[in-house]
Design a protein around this motif. Structure first.
Motif, PDB file in Angstrom:
ATOM      1  N   UNK A 130       0.840  -1.194   0.000  1.00  0.00           N
ATOM      2  CA  UNK A 130       0.000   0.000   0.000  1.00  0.00           C
ATOM      3  C   UNK A 130       0.878   1.249   0.000  1.00  0.00           C
ATOM      4  N   UNK A 131       0.575   2.163  -0.893  1.00  0.00           N
ATOM      5  CA  UNK A 131       1.349   3.392  -1.012  1.00  0.00           C
ATOM      6  C   UNK A 131       2.370   3.373  -2.124  1.00  0.00           C
ATOM      7  N   UNK A 132       2.646   2.205  -2.740  1.00  0.00           N
ATOM      8  CA  UNK A 132       3.557   2.151  -3.883  1.00  0.00           C
ATOM      9  C   UNK A 132       2.976   2.957  -5.041  1.00  0.00           C
ATOM     10  N   UNK A 133       3.832   3.742  -5.712  1.00  0.00           N
ATOM     11  CA  UNK A 133       3.389   4.493  -6.888  1.00  0.00           C
ATOM     12  C   UNK A 133       3.734   3.696  -8.142  1.00  0.00           C
ATOM     13  N   UNK A 134       2.742   3.492  -9.001  1.00  0.00           N
ATOM     14  CA  UNK A 134       2.936   2.723 -10.231  1.00  0.00           C
ATOM     15  C   UNK A 134       3.375   3.666 -11.335  1.00  0.00           C
ATOM     16  N   UNK A 135       4.567   3.402 -11.916  1.00  0.00           N
ATOM     17  CA  UNK A 135       5.076   4.204 -13.027  1.00  0.00           C
ATOM     18  C   UNK A 135       4.770   3.565 -14.371  1.00  0.00           C
ATOM     19  N   UNK A 136       4.988   2.243 -14.454  1.00  0.00           N
ATOM     20  CA  UNK A 136       4.777   1.528 -15.710  1.00  0.00           C
ATOM     21  C   UNK A 136       4.146   0.175 -15.441  1.00  0.00           C
ATOM     22  N   UNK A 137       3.398  -0.309 -16.432  1.00  0.00           N
ATOM     23  CA  UNK A 137       2.931  -1.692 -16.450  1.00  0.00           C
ATOM     24  C   UNK A 137       3.241  -2.236 -17.825  1.00  0.00           C
ATOM     25  N   UNK A 138       4.128  -3.225 -17.876  1.00  0.00           N
ATOM     26  CA  UNK A 138       4.571  -3.823 -19.145  1.00  0.00           C
ATOM     27  C   UNK A 138       5.065  -2.757 -20.121  1.00  0.00           C
ATOM     28  N   UNK A 139       5.844  -1.806 -19.619  1.00  0.00           N
ATOM     29  CA  UNK A 139       6.435  -0.785 -20.470  1.00  0.00           C
ATOM     30  C   UNK A 139       5.525   0.375 -20.797  1.00  0.00           C
ATOM     31  N   UNK A 140       4.256   0.310 -20.424  1.00  0.00           N
ATOM     32  CA  UNK A 140       3.312   1.396 -20.692  1.00  0.00           C
ATOM     33  C   UNK A 140       3.287   2.340 -19.497  1.00  0.00           C
ATOM     34  N   UNK A 182      -2.750 -10.099 -20.081  1.00  0.00           N
ATOM     35  CA  UNK A 182      -2.755 -11.410 -19.435  1.00  0.00           C
ATOM     36  C   UNK A 182      -1.312 -11.885 -19.313  1.00  0.00           C
ATOM     37  N   UNK A 183      -1.109 -12.911 -18.495  1.00  0.00           N
ATOM     38  CA  UNK A 183       0.230 -13.482 -18.346  1.00  0.00           C
ATOM     39  C   UNK A 183       1.078 -12.665 -17.393  1.00  0.00           C
ATOM     40  N   UNK A 184       2.347 -12.462 -17.740  1.00  0.00           N
ATOM     41  CA  UNK A 184       3.284 -11.770 -16.866  1.00  0.00           C
ATOM     42  C   UNK A 184       3.067 -10.267 -16.930  1.00  0.00           C
ATOM     43  N   UNK A 185       2.861  -9.665 -15.764  1.00  0.00           N
ATOM     44  CA  UNK A 185       2.747  -8.211 -15.654  1.00  0.00           C
ATOM     45  C   UNK A 185       3.990  -7.692 -14.941  1.00  0.00           C
ATOM     46  N   UNK A 186       4.688  -6.769 -15.587  1.00  0.00           N
ATOM     47  CA  UNK A 186       5.889  -6.175 -15.007  1.00  0.00           C
ATOM     48  C   UNK A 186       5.570  -4.751 -14.572  1.00  0.00           C
ATOM     49  N   UNK A 187       5.675  -4.508 -13.267  1.00  0.00           N
ATOM     50  CA  UNK A 187       5.367  -3.199 -12.692  1.00  0.00           C
ATOM     51  C   UNK A 187       6.674  -2.462 -12.384  1.00  0.00           C
ATOM     52  N   UNK A 188       6.734  -1.209 -12.782  1.00  0.00           N
ATOM     53  CA  UNK A 188       7.805  -0.319 -12.355  1.00  0.00           C
ATOM     54  C   UNK A 188       7.210   0.597 -11.287  1.00  0.00           C
ATOM     55  N   UNK A 189       7.746   0.514 -10.067  1.00  0.00           N
ATOM     56  CA  UNK A 189       7.136   1.167  -8.914  1.00  0.00           C
ATOM     57  C   UNK A 189       8.138   2.031  -8.172  1.00  0.00           C
ATOM     58  N   UNK A 190       7.637   3.077  -7.560  1.00  0.00           N
ATOM     59  CA  UNK A 190       8.386   3.798  -6.529  1.00  0.00           C
ATOM     60  C   UNK A 190       7.809   3.348  -5.195  1.00  0.00           C
ATOM     61  N   UNK A 191       8.588   2.649  -4.374  1.00  0.00           N
ATOM     62  CA  UNK A 191       8.043   2.095  -3.130  1.00  0.00           C
ATOM     63  C   UNK A 191       7.477   3.171  -2.218  1.00  0.00           C
ATOM     64  N   UNK A 192       6.545   2.768  -1.415  1.00  0.00           N
ATOM     65  CA  UNK A 192       5.902   3.681  -0.474  1.00  0.00           C
ATOM     66  C   UNK A 192       6.923   4.219   0.518  1.00  0.00           C
ATOM     67  N   UNK A 193       6.784   5.493   0.842  1.00  0.00           N
ATOM     68  CA  UNK A 193       7.670   6.104   1.831  1.00  0.00           C
ATOM     69  C   UNK A 193       7.136   5.946   3.245  1.00  0.00           C
ATOM     70  N   UNK A 194       5.959   5.336   3.356  1.00  0.00           N
ATOM     71  CA  UNK A 194       5.381   5.139   4.676  1.00  0.00           C
ATOM     72  C   UNK A 194       6.193   4.122   5.463  1.00  0.00           C
ATOM     73  N   UNK A 195       6.251   4.313   6.760  1.00  0.00           N
ATOM     74  CA  UNK A 195       6.949   3.377   7.635  1.00  0.00           C
ATOM     75  C   UNK A 195       6.081   2.137   7.782  1.00  0.00           C
ATOM     76  N   UNK A 196       6.602   1.009   7.360  1.00  0.00           N
ATOM     77  CA  UNK A 196       5.822  -0.223   7.384  1.00  0.00           C
ATOM     78  C   UNK A 196       5.933  -0.884   8.758  1.00  0.00           C
ATOM     79  N   UNK A 197       4.828  -1.299   9.324  1.00  0.00           N
ATOM     80  CA  UNK A 197       4.894  -2.014  10.606  1.00  0.00           C
ATOM     81  C   UNK A 197       5.548  -3.374  10.428  1.00  0.00           C
ATOM     82  N   UNK A 198       6.070  -3.895  11.515  1.00  0.00           N
ATOM     83  CA  UNK A 198       6.700  -5.216  11.460  1.00  0.00           C
ATOM     84  C   UNK A 198       5.675  -6.250  11.022  1.00  0.00           C
ATOM     85  N   UNK A 199       6.058  -7.128  10.083  1.00  0.00           N
ATOM     86  CA  UNK A 199       5.090  -8.124   9.614  1.00  0.00           C
ATOM     87  C   UNK A 199       4.660  -9.051  10.735  1.00  0.00           C
TER      88      UNK A 199
END
Length: 643
Positions: free
Chosen positions: A269-279, A297-314
């Motif tokens: 949650x909070x990841x910003x999506x830049x690209x999906x399969x080059x789009x 369909x099939x393999x989806x490749x996401x280019x993301x900027x990870x969330x800057x939020x502090x993630x709680x311990x899993x």
């Protein structure tokens, strides 16, 4: 239903409430407002993408170059050019290893032949000399030299450049294609290759490699961290994520349990999506993301900027099972974040809550729907539901017309309290949402009491008498208490427990009676101790209950199983009562049905089962089936009963 869902932010001057929309479902686009694009931010992201592309190309070219620093031995050899095959000093012989000869297999064979010739002269045994000669002849053959050169070249690639991740995610597909080609092959090499490809260890390795290739990869540059994530979007497995617009950004808003995104653990949650399969996704509205993903369909490749939020311990998610004490329809709820993901349920349904990460909107499955419902649904959280029910009740109570009704209700309630002797709490004053439940299997020697409840003339008392007359050794009633004097044929503890009025009233105040009342100036009641005596004898205690007895019975440790006996239609009810010699008036029939509806509305969440008494014989057989089921199947009971 939904593979990826849209989370829409309405904007009119200031941000309003959010609403998520399932991307795979069409909706009213006129109500969705596009956010303005930020050209400066867009150019910055494109610059990041170009830098990432250059780094990928450089990394790809670098894979085939040998780094001397990757091997301590190569590093030492590169620092001492005098040590090698042409100058095998004593010190050099100790340092020369396989890494030193990767560039010159011919020189390595020459040294090996030289060593064999020296060994041949030292040997005195004829057989040993003959063996060495055979080896030297083999090394001198041109075919062997070529084969050895190929081996060295392959070894060089394998030892110097070990891939950090599998080269392809389509290894299984390629393997199947090669196997089809080899089906008609009769050559020995083809048969051997087919045997290798069908080896279970190789297939297992391919499966693990397929999972590894989907792992996230992190690339650090220009002060930002960009994450590449690969996920498989199958037709029968939804992606299970929601997104929302934040200015010209598209952010992951929610990861839904049961989807591919949740199982991979790669989207947050909070990841910003830049690209999906080059789009490029930057600047697109969630409706456009919906249209784009519909075609993929099939393999989806996401280019993301990870969330800057502090993630709680899993932490390990534990499933909480609850019984709903209200009806819920997401189509009527203006606050549900994503109407397509909303889970409808009715009062009394068992819900398996698998995520409470969002305290306002839990993720859950209905009991029995797990196989047919791949994605979890959204239901109101307990605190959130209580807050808005409290607000609704407050607004209703403050309305002028309701205040008048409330005044009369209080007056009637005080009058009723004077005429009743039953100690029970008004559970209607509580705001009921969910109750935590657990599965319970009754012991063979301690049967749960059966409570039959229904309006007068619904037939619940007749069903109890029929059970007691057919199997008295299996079913019994609790011996009631009374303050009247015993008659000649009565014995204390058999027909009644005869007690004094002060003693009865003391036990009544202590809450020891399931139900009680007064008749002709004498008190009567059924105590929890009497019911427990039947249970301890191994028999099933049969109780006919009033609604005000439910709370006392549930508060005891008797673990009752409550069955509501509902009347049929008005005409059918008139026919059934006529067969018993009764001639009720139409308004009396209507009152029975209205009373049953009221009981179900106010207390239906306490009923474990319902039997509509359309036919006495059918109702009796259904009652027996429900009672017998308690011996074979575990039932949901409040978790507090088992503490």
């Amino acid at each position: 239903m939904s593979h990826m869902n849209g989370y829409v932010q309405e904007a009119s001057g200031q941000a309003k409430s959010h609403r998520e929309r399932a991307v795979d479902c069409p909706g009213d686009e006129s109500s969705l407002v596009k956010s303005p694009h930020s050209s400066a931010h867009m150019e910055r992201i494109q610059h990041y993408q170009e830098e990432l592309k250059k780094r990928r190309e450089e990394d790809s070219r670098g894979k085939h170059d040998i780094d001397p620093n990757a091997s301590l031995r190569l590093k030492k050899l590169s620092q001492n050019p005098k040590v090698g095959i042409d100058n095998p000093t004593f010190e050099g012989k100790e340092k020369v290893t396989k890494d030193a000869f990767l560039q010159d297999p011919v020189a390595e064979l020459a040294e090996l032949l030289q060593a064999l010739k020296w060994a041949h002269h030292c040997l005195t045994d004829a057989q040993s000399q003959q063996d060495v000669e055979l080896i030297m002849q083999l090394l001198a053959k041109e075919d062997f030299k070529n084969a050895y050169a190929i081996y060295i070249a392959v070894s060089q690639q394998m030892t110097s450049v070990i891939p950090t991740s599998p080269l392809t995610a389509q290894a299984e597909d390629l393997c199947q294609k090669v196997q089809k080609i080899l089906q008609s092959s009769q050559h020995q090499e083809g048969l051997e290759l087919n045997a290798l490809l069908t080896n279970p260890h190789l297939q297992a390795h391919g499966s693990v490699a397929g999972q590894e290739i989907a792992e996230e990869s992190l690339t650090q540059y220009i002060g930002e961290t960009v994450k590449l994530v690969r996920l498989e979007k199958a037709r029968d497995t939804p992606l299970g994520a929601t997104v929302r617009n934040d200015m010209d950004s598209v952010l992951v808003s929610r990861v839904v349990k049961g989807g591919a995104a949740e199982k991979s653990g790669l989207l947050t949650e909070g990841d910003e999506i830049l690209e999906i399969n080059g789009t490029s996704i930057r600047g697109k509205h969630v409706n456009e993301v919906h249209d784009l993903l519909q075609q993929m369909q099939g393999t989806l490749t996401f280019l993301l900027i990870p969330s800057s939020q502090i993630k709680p311990a899993p932490h390990r998610q534990t499933v909480m099972h609850v019984r709903a004490y209200f009806d819920y329809d997401p189509s009527d709820d203006p606050f549900v974040p994503c109407r397509e993901l909303g889970l409808s349920f009715q009062k009394g349904d068992i819900l398996h809550v698998i995520s409470q990460d969002d305290p306002n909107w839990w993720q859950a499955y209905r009991d029995g729907d797990e196989d047919n419902q791949p994605l979890a649904g959204l239901i109101p959280g307990k605190s959130f539901q209580q807050q808005r029910e409290t607000l609704k009740k407050t607004i209703t109570d403050r309305s002028p017309e309701h205040q008048g009704r409330l005044w009369y209700a209080k007056k009637n309630k005080r009058q009723k309290k004077k005429s009743t002797t039953t100690l029970s709490r008004n559970i209607d004053d509580d705001i009921l949402t969910y109750e935590e439940m657990s599965l319970y299997h009754q012991p063979a020697n301690r049967k749960r009491p059966i409570g039959l409840i229904g309006p007068t003339n619904s037939g619940h008392d007749e069903l109890r008498r029929r059970l007691l007359s057919i199997e008295p050794e299996k079913f019994a009633v609790a011996v009631p208490h009374t303050t009247r004097t015993s008659r000649t044929h009565e014995r204390n503890g058999r027909e009644y427990h005869f007690v004094s009025r002060p003693g009865f009233e003391t036990d009544l105040t202590a809450g020891k009676f399931i139900e009680s009342g007064e008749y002709e100036k004498n008190l009567y009641g059924t105590s929890t101790d009497s019911a427990r005596h039947v249970i301890n004898s191994g028999r099933i205690c049969m109780l006919c209950l009033h609604t005000r007895s439910l709370q006392v019975l549930r508060s005891s440790n008797l673990k009752p199983y409550v069955i509501f006996i509902a009347p049929p239609s008005q005409e059918r009810l008139r026919s059934l009562l006529a067969s018993d010699g009764k001639t009720p008036k139409p308004e009396e029939l209507k009152e029975v049905i209205e009373k049953a509806r009221e009981m179900e509305q106010n207390f239906g969440h306490f009923f474990d089962a319902t039997i509509v008494n359309m036919d006495p014989d059918q109702a009796f057989h259904e009652l027996r089936r429900l009672i017998d089921k308690l011996d074979t199947e575990p039932q949901w009971v409040p978790t507090s009963w088992l503490c």
